[in-house]
Write a protein that holds these residues in place. Structure first.
Motif, PDB file in Angstrom:
ATOM      1  N   ALA A  33       0.977   5.744   0.343  1.00 20.44           N
ATOM      2  CA  ALA A  33       0.308   6.980   0.755  1.00 20.44           C
ATOM      3  C   ALA A  33       1.177   8.145   0.346  1.00 20.44           C
ATOM      4  O   ALA A  33       2.380   8.147   0.584  1.00 20.44           O
ATOM      5  CB  ALA A  33       0.087   7.006   2.257  1.00 20.44           C
ATOM      6  N   LYS A  38       0.858  -1.186   0.000  1.00 17.80           N
ATOM      7  CA  LYS A  38       0.000   0.000   0.000  1.00 17.80           C
ATOM      8  C   LYS A  38       0.890   1.230   0.000  1.00 17.80           C
ATOM      9  O   LYS A  38       2.011   1.196   0.485  1.00 17.80           O
ATOM     10  CB  LYS A  38      -0.906   0.025   1.235  1.00 17.80           C
ATOM     11  CG  LYS A  38      -2.076  -0.927   1.147  1.00 17.80           C
ATOM     12  CD  LYS A  38      -3.075  -0.620   2.228  1.00 17.80           C
ATOM     13  CE  LYS A  38      -4.334  -1.426   2.019  1.00 17.80           C
ATOM     14  NZ  LYS A  38      -5.385  -1.016   2.943  1.00 17.80           N
ATOM     15  N   LYS A  73      -3.594   3.597  -0.165  1.00 16.54           N
ATOM     16  CA  LYS A  73      -4.297   2.917  -1.251  1.00 16.54           C
ATOM     17  C   LYS A  73      -3.462   1.713  -1.662  1.00 16.54           C
ATOM     18  O   LYS A  73      -2.236   1.764  -1.601  1.00 16.54           O
ATOM     19  CB  LYS A  73      -4.416   3.820  -2.477  1.00 16.54           C
ATOM     20  CG  LYS A  73      -5.269   5.028  -2.327  1.00 16.54           C
ATOM     21  CD  LYS A  73      -5.283   5.773  -3.659  1.00 16.54           C
ATOM     22  CE  LYS A  73      -6.037   7.067  -3.588  1.00 16.54           C
ATOM     23  NZ  LYS A  73      -6.008   7.768  -4.874  1.00 16.54           N
ATOM     24  N   GLN A  82      -3.954   0.126  -7.431  1.00 17.28           N
ATOM     25  CA  GLN A  82      -4.868   1.240  -7.686  1.00 17.28           C
ATOM     26  C   GLN A  82      -4.083   2.498  -8.039  1.00 17.28           C
ATOM     27  O   GLN A  82      -4.444   3.230  -8.965  1.00 17.28           O
ATOM     28  CB  GLN A  82      -5.746   1.492  -6.463  1.00 17.28           C
ATOM     29  CG  GLN A  82      -6.720   2.635  -6.633  1.00 17.28           C
ATOM     30  CD  GLN A  82      -7.551   2.892  -5.387  1.00 17.28           C
ATOM     31  OE1 GLN A  82      -7.591   2.085  -4.470  1.00 17.28           O
ATOM     32  NE2 GLN A  82      -8.214   4.031  -5.350  1.00 17.28           N
ATOM     33  N   VAL A  83      -2.999   2.743  -7.317  1.00 19.07           N
ATOM     34  CA  VAL A  83      -2.161   3.915  -7.590  1.00 19.07           C
ATOM     35  C   VAL A  83      -1.574   3.821  -8.998  1.00 19.07           C
ATOM     36  O   VAL A  83      -1.558   4.801  -9.745  1.00 19.07           O
ATOM     37  CB  VAL A  83      -1.045   4.043  -6.530  1.00 19.07           C
ATOM     38  CG1 VAL A  83      -0.055   5.134  -6.903  1.00 19.07           C
ATOM     39  CG2 VAL A  83      -1.644   4.305  -5.159  1.00 19.07           C
ATOM     40  N   GLU A 120      -4.010   4.661 -11.654  1.00 17.20           N
ATOM     41  CA  GLU A 120      -4.405   6.070 -11.639  1.00 17.20           C
ATOM     42  C   GLU A 120      -3.299   6.995 -12.154  1.00 17.20           C
ATOM     43  O   GLU A 120      -3.492   8.206 -12.218  1.00 17.20           O
ATOM     44  CB  GLU A 120      -4.804   6.487 -10.220  1.00 17.20           C
ATOM     45  CG  GLU A 120      -6.085   5.840  -9.737  1.00 17.20           C
ATOM     46  CD  GLU A 120      -6.405   6.141  -8.280  1.00 17.20           C
ATOM     47  OE1 GLU A 120      -5.570   6.769  -7.585  1.00 17.20           O
ATOM     48  OE2 GLU A 120      -7.488   5.736  -7.836  1.00 17.20           O
ATOM     49  N   GLN A 127      -5.397   7.366   4.199  1.00 11.35           N
ATOM     50  CA  GLN A 127      -4.802   7.871   2.972  1.00 11.35           C
ATOM     51  C   GLN A 127      -4.105   6.782   2.160  1.00 11.35           C
ATOM     52  O   GLN A 127      -3.655   7.034   1.064  1.00 11.35           O
ATOM     53  CB  GLN A 127      -3.797   8.983   3.294  1.00 11.35           C
ATOM     54  CG  GLN A 127      -4.415  10.197   3.938  1.00 11.35           C
ATOM     55  CD  GLN A 127      -5.345  10.934   3.004  1.00 11.35           C
ATOM     56  OE1 GLN A 127      -5.088  11.036   1.818  1.00 11.35           O
ATOM     57  NE2 GLN A 127      -6.440  11.431   3.526  1.00 11.35           N
TER      58      GLN A 127
END
Length: 141
Positions: free
Chosen positions: A24, A22, A71, A75-76, A79, A69
């Motif tokens: 942030a 993950k 992700k 997903q990052v 995006e 915050q």
């Protein structure tokens, strides 16, 4: 987007999903501003005790602002803007060298089947995320 760029993005998603990463984007400045601003306001209103109370409340507010915050890295990656994806693609292709593939499944199998290559691609991905996006990276326990 060229098919190979899309393949590399999907490979990066697969690698990061397997490692449960993950990220942030760092927002420590917002937390510090909240703590400092409320400490200042508390000092104006309540003197020394107001500074302590304002700083404590500001610190809690900053902590709350930062929570949630994170992700998942896939997903990052999805995006990212086309320019960011192109830069990441260049970094990964430099590691892949002369490897050729026909689709994302073959590319994923080639990388996942080679521990050294998998580590190098993962390191390049995490380095890109850290340097280009100024993001924190955390592994899910």
């Amino acid at each position: 987007m060229p098919p190979h760029v899309d393949d590399v993005m999907k490979l990066c998603c697969e690698l990061s999903a397997n490692q449960q990463v993950k990220t942030a984007v760092k927002q420590s400045g917002k937390g510090a501003a909240a703590a400092g601003g409320l400490a200042f306001a508390g000092g104006l209103i309540g003197g020394p005790l107001g500074i302590a109370v304002g700083g404590a409340v500001g610190g809690l507010l900053g902590c709350w602002m930062k929570s949630g915050q994170f992700k998942p890295l896939p997903q990052v990656i999805m995006e990212l803007t086309p320019d960011q994806q192109a830069r990441l693609y260049e970094d990964i292709v430099a590691i892949l060298g002369s490897i050729t593939w026909t689709d994302v499944a073959q590319l994923t199998a080639l990388v996942m089947g080679n521990a050294s290559l998998q580590q190098q691609v993962t390191a390049a991905l995490l380095s890109y995320i850290h340097k280009e996006l100024q993001a924190e990276v955390h592994y899910i326990d």
